[in-house]
Enzyme design. Structure first.
Site, short mmCIF file in Angstrom:
data_model
loop_
_atom_site.label_atom_id
_atom_site.label_comp_id
_atom_site.label_asym_id
_atom_site.label_seq_id
_atom_site.Cartn_x
_atom_site.Cartn_y
_atom_site.Cartn_z
N SER A 1 2.34 7.34 8.95
CA SER A 1 1.50 8.03 9.93
C SER A 1 1.10 7.12 11.10
O SER A 1 0.55 7.60 12.10
CB SER A 1 0.22 8.56 9.26
OG SER A 1 -0.55 7.48 8.78
N GLY A 2 1.41 5.82 10.98
CA GLY A 2 1.04 4.89 12.06
C GLY A 2 2.06 4.90 13.19
O GLY A 2 3.07 5.60 13.13
N TYR A 3 1.78 4.11 14.22
CA TYR A 3 2.68 4.10 15.38
C TYR A 3 4.06 3.52 15.04
O TYR A 3 5.08 4.04 15.47
CB TYR A 3 2.06 3.27 16.51
CG TYR A 3 0.93 3.96 17.25
CD1 TYR A 3 0.88 5.35 17.33
CD2 TYR A 3 -0.05 3.22 17.89
CE1 TYR A 3 -0.15 5.98 18.02
CE2 TYR A 3 -1.08 3.84 18.58
CZ TYR A 3 -1.13 5.22 18.65
OH TYR A 3 -2.15 5.83 19.33
N CYS A 13 5.17 -8.39 17.67
CA CYS A 13 5.58 -7.93 19.00
C CYS A 13 5.43 -9.02 20.07
O CYS A 13 6.38 -9.33 20.80
CB CYS A 13 4.82 -6.66 19.38
SG CYS A 13 3.04 -6.73 19.11
N ASN A 58 6.90 -2.78 22.75
CA ASN A 58 6.35 -3.39 21.51
C ASN A 58 6.71 -2.62 20.27
O ASN A 58 6.85 -3.19 19.18
CB ASN A 58 4.83 -3.54 21.61
CG ASN A 58 4.13 -2.24 21.97
OD1 ASN A 58 4.31 -1.72 23.07
ND2 ASN A 58 3.35 -1.71 21.05
N1 LIG Z 1 1.91 -1.62 16.91
C1 LIG Z 1 2.81 -2.54 17.24
O1 LIG Z 1 3.20 -2.70 18.42
C2 LIG Z 1 3.41 -3.43 16.18
C3 LIG Z 1 4.47 -4.29 16.54
C4 LIG Z 1 5.03 -5.12 15.59
C5 LIG Z 1 4.52 -5.12 14.28
N2 LIG Z 1 3.47 -4.31 13.97
C6 LIG Z 1 2.97 -4.33 12.59
O2 LIG Z 1 3.43 -3.16 11.92
C7 LIG Z 1 2.46 -2.73 10.97
C8 LIG Z 1 2.06 -1.29 11.28
O3 LIG Z 1 1.51 -1.27 12.58
P1 LIG Z 1 1.02 0.06 13.30
O4 LIG Z 1 0.79 -0.29 14.71
O5 LIG Z 1 1.92 1.19 12.98
O6 LIG Z 1 -0.37 0.29 12.59
P2 LIG Z 1 -1.14 1.68 12.37
O7 LIG Z 1 -0.83 2.60 13.49
O8 LIG Z 1 -2.57 1.31 12.14
O9 LIG Z 1 -0.52 2.27 11.02
C9 LIG Z 1 -0.66 1.66 9.77
C10 LIG Z 1 -0.53 2.72 8.71
O10 LIG Z 1 -0.70 2.11 7.42
C11 LIG Z 1 -1.41 2.99 6.56
N3 LIG Z 1 -2.39 2.20 5.81
C12 LIG Z 1 -3.44 1.51 6.30
N4 LIG Z 1 -4.08 0.87 5.32
C13 LIG Z 1 -3.42 1.15 4.19
C14 LIG Z 1 -3.58 0.78 2.84
N5 LIG Z 1 -4.57 -0.03 2.46
N6 LIG Z 1 -2.70 1.26 1.91
C15 LIG Z 1 -1.69 2.07 2.30
N7 LIG Z 1 -1.49 2.46 3.57
C16 LIG Z 1 -2.34 2.01 4.50
C17 LIG Z 1 -2.11 4.03 7.42
O11 LIG Z 1 -1.68 5.30 7.02
P3 LIG Z 1 -2.55 6.27 6.12
O12 LIG Z 1 -4.01 5.92 6.32
O13 LIG Z 1 -2.22 7.62 6.58
O14 LIG Z 1 -2.07 5.99 4.71
C18 LIG Z 1 -1.61 3.77 8.84
O15 LIG Z 1 -1.06 4.91 9.43
C19 LIG Z 1 1.29 -3.74 11.08
O16 LIG Z 1 1.42 -4.74 10.12
C20 LIG Z 1 1.47 -4.30 12.49
O17 LIG Z 1 0.90 -5.58 12.64
C21 LIG Z 1 2.90 -3.46 14.87
#
Ligand SMILES: NC(=O)c1ccc[n+]([C@@H]2O[C@H](COP(=O)([O-])OP(=O)(O)OC[C@H]3O[C@@H](n4cnc5c(N)ncnc54)[C@H](OP(=O)(O)O)[C@@H]3O)[C@@H](O)[C@H]2O)c1
Length: 357
Positions: free
Chosen positions: A19-21, A159, A324
């Site tokens: 559900s995350g980005y 990123c 990113n």
């Molecule tokens: N955003 C970027 O540009 C980017 C770039 C490179 C790497 N990353 C990395 O990729 C990962 C995801 O990033 P994101 O930007 O997609 O973050 P996000 O939008 O906050 O999504 C993270 C997802 O993880 C789930 N979650 C959170 N806590 C949890 C838990 N304790 N147990 C199980 N599920 C959990 C949540 O879904 P539910 O609450 O629905 O379960 C949420 O939708 C991170 O580690 C981030 O550092 C991000």
């Protein structure tokens, strides 16, 4: 629904944290992939809901619904699992997942740093699995392609780290006057994920250029690790990160205290990246876009690299621009997945960026 071409045997994949980005971007890239079938996407907060309710760009492209399923149960249904979870969360699941034999691509930072003692300093927790870290390959295809071919476990780069490493590494073959490299990063709002806090409210964020991490950014040790891997040199990264008025995109501007004529520097860049499909050298001085700009990579898996030469202070100012969520996350993950499974490396990644945006 999406119609596949060809009759390939499909790799079954699952996405935890869909559900995350980053999870959404993985689904977008994989939904039309010719060698992949998405079997399961988990979310705790949207369990039972259609994926397109959360990721409306996927409306009409998939019938999948979010499941409330544990990563280990998901591993029983798939060949490869993507963990799109926050750092400090992936590590709770990976030790059990490793035992199941499923291939893992982790998007978090939990298995990126080879020196496990660094996690206390930079992430605030003790990393108890140094042996598992050794099994992970840093998922930056342009630097680690051969290792990725034989890998079962991938840690996808951060990123800001990606933009910095791509745009600094080639220049480290030069003699430098300082082992400190200054990196200024400008980051769009999706870089901090879809979770809500007060600083992300539109009225707070819009129009602001906020130095959200002027010192102590977590990507620092990752950049240092990979620049040492690429060049054999130990450098210190002085990173300052700013959030700016974009949704997607990162620009890193780095000062490398080295000097050579421009033609040799272009030659050096060309030699370093050879025919890499997703690395573009931006060298048209008559263009409106003389230097890399996130605006021209958004929506694509490209990293744009360029530089300016500072004759006064004798430094190279290098630029890296990425989306990113793609070259800084899901794009590198899918590229790594393609390489480790023997699929065409560019499958599902060749869409050009959107312009204008
Ligand atoms: N955003 C970027 O540009 C980017 C770039 C490179 C790497 N990353 C990395 O990729 C990962 C995801 O990033 P994101 O930007 O997609 O973050 P996000 O939008 O906050 O999504 C993270 C997802 O993880 C789930 N979650 C959170 N806590 C949890 C838990 N304790 N147990 C199980 N599920 C959990 C949540 O879904 P539910 O609450 O629905 O379960 C949420 O939708 C991170 O580690 C981030 O550092 C991000």
């Amino acid at each position: 629904m999406w119609v596949r071409t060809g009759e390939n045997k499909l790799l079954k994949v699952g996405i935890v944290g869909g559900s995350g980005y980053v999870g959404g971007e993985l689904i977008r890239l994989l939904v039309g992939h010719n060698n992949v079938e998405i079997v399961s996407v988990s979310s705790t907060s949207h369990s039972g809901e259609k994926i397109s309710r959360v990721h409306p760009d996927l409306y009409g492209l998939t019938d999948l619904k979010f499941e409330n399923i544990s990563p280990v149960d998901m591993a029983g249904k798939v060949d490869l699992i993507f963990l799109a979870l926050p750092h400090g969360t992936s590590i709770k699941y990976v030790p059990d997942l490793v035992e199941t034999g499923v291939k893992i691509i982790d998007m978090s930072a939990d298995f990126r740093l080879k020196d496990h003692t660094l996690y206390r300093q930079w992430y605030g927790y003790d990393h108890g699995y140094p042996d598992i870290i050794k099994k992970f390959v840093y998922g930056m295809p342009e630097l680690h392609r051969e290792e990725i071919k034989n890998a079962k476990f991938i840690a996808t780069p951060g990123c800001i780290a990606s933009s910095s490493i791509y745009s600094i590494a080639p220049f480290l073959s030069l003699d430098t006057d300082s082992n400190i490299i200054n990196v200024d990063a400008k980051v769009g709002s999706s870089g901090s994920g879809s979770g809500l806090d007060e600083s992300k409210v539109f009225s707070e964020r819009f129009g602001s250029v906020r130095a959200y991490k002027p010192v102590g950014h977590r990507h620092t040790p990752e950049i240092e690790q990979e620049l040492e891997y690429a060049s054999g040199k130990k450098v210190k990264i002085a990173l300052s990160a700013h959030s700016v008025n974009m949704v997607r995109g990162i620009l890193t501007t780095s000062s490398i205290y080295a000097y050579q004529d421009e033609i040799s520097l272009w030659a050096l860049l060309k030699k370093f990246y050879g025919n890499e499909k997703f690395v573009r050298l931006i060298m048209d001085r008559k263009s409106n876009y003389k230097y890399p700009d996130p605006k021209t990579v958004v929506g694509s898996n490209f990293v744009d690299i360029g530089f300016a030469l500072d004759r006064y202070v004798k430094r190279i100012v290098s630029f890296g621009a990425i989306d990113n969520l793609i070259k800084g996350a899901a794009g590198n993950a899918v590229q790594s997945m393609n390489i480790m499974n023997g699929f065409p490396e560019y499958e599902s990644l060749m869409a050009p960026s959107l312009f204008p945006v």
